[in-house]
Design an enzyme around this catalytic site. Sequence first.
Site, short mmCIF file in Angstrom:
data_model
loop_
_atom_site.label_atom_id
_atom_site.label_comp_id
_atom_site.label_asym_id
_atom_site.label_seq_id
_atom_site.Cartn_x
_atom_site.Cartn_y
_atom_site.Cartn_z
CG ASN A 11 -3.16 -10.33 6.05
OD1 ASN A 11 -3.87 -11.22 5.00
ND2 ASN A 11 -2.88 -8.99 5.46
NE ARG A 87 -6.99 -8.49 4.08
CZ ARG A 87 -6.46 -8.79 2.92
NH1 ARG A 87 -5.19 -9.33 2.86
NH2 ARG A 87 -6.80 -8.23 1.81
CG HIS A 176 -8.04 -2.55 -0.53
ND1 HIS A 176 -7.75 -1.92 -1.73
CD2 HIS A 176 -7.12 -3.53 -0.39
CE1 HIS A 176 -6.72 -2.38 -2.30
NE2 HIS A 176 -6.43 -3.58 -1.36
NE ARG A 236 -5.74 -8.03 -8.49
CZ ARG A 236 -5.67 -7.96 -6.90
NH1 ARG A 236 -6.02 -6.63 -6.36
NH2 ARG A 236 -5.50 -8.62 -5.91
CD GLU A 381 -5.06 -2.67 5.13
OE1 GLU A 381 -6.09 -3.72 4.82
OE2 GLU A 381 -3.94 -2.59 4.57
#
Length: 395
Positions: A11, A87, A176, A236, A381
């Site tokens: 990743n 990823r 995601h 955010r 993940e």
Amino acid sequence: MSLVNPTLVLNCGSSSIKYALISEDGEQRIEGLAEALGNSDARIKHKNLDGSKVEINIPNSGAHAEALQIILGELIAEHKPVAVGHRVVHGGDKFKSATIITPEVLATIEELASLAPLHNPANAAGIKAINAIYPDLPQVAIFDTAFHQTMPAHAYRYAVPKELYTEHQIRRYGFHGTSHAYVSNRAATLSAKAGEQGWLVAHLGNGCSATAVYNGKSQDTSMGITPLEGLMMGTRSGDIDPSFHLHIHRTLGLSIEEIDTLLNKKSGLLGVSGVSNDMRLLEQAEREGNVDAILALEMFAYRTAKCLLGLTAGLPALTGIAFTGGVGENGADMRAKIVAHLKHLGAKADTAKNAELFRGAEGSFHAEDSAIELWVIPTDEEFQIASESRAVLGL
């Protein structure tokens, strides 16, 4: 002891590489993080198979290639991977599943940098670095957006002129994806309900998203063309009036870039509370009576519940809700706050069970008379990426 036929999962961020080497059966792994790449304090924090840890400085302010040379050479040389799963954040509408990386695929990933300028170039850099070190090693791209490619048009289209979609690919993509895929599959396995299943997955961390999944397929999700849309997050804003940009520009004179920074890095829990984007610090401030922290937490819970309720429209039936991510897995108080807003779903939490679920624990916390199931499922993940990589390669 060497791992059997391991898959290397990468990743790559703009200044970091998170990596894991996972055995064929998924039971063993070596993992680590290369961080501050490009800076004088670039380093690798590595965890060996036996759990022991080591930290290595990367000379010459190492970038991705230098970090991977050390990882593949000094740290995991005795465990030659059979494949690498990357990823990749944005696959646009071109990639709908795990994809073997060819020169053409790599070129497309770079072209899609316009949709993910901070992520896709770094993902491509990781692919190129592996090509330079192990040119014959098969590589697979797992796109954050791919899981959501099953959404129907009425869920992914924006209500804007058609040519913006047909000519410029302006649509909702969602992110995601690997987390939502893993957690929804795990929830379906754990559930006592047989047959068709509909799940709401709440991935709550510093970045947050929610997805409606029916029989393993994404039906709708909270994030849009960028990860800013949807839930309130650590820094955010989540959903906001589209004319906010124009209003703030007119009244405060902020540029588009400054407004983008405001909404992505200075808003959310941090912006409302003025304390932190860390849920633990906010809950401490809440206990001390900080009114801004109290409001930030209540907004987070309410807006998450509101989104989850809206996503039920995409499900023919609702089996339950699965919480994951740093907050979803460890925040018992926040889970309780969210569930309290879901009374019209008949959701009822078992307080004692809820309190026991943290630090990697997996389990249900619905009360016996709850109309739907409630689960905490730690996401994995890396395992999902390794599994999809092996599957597409036929390993």
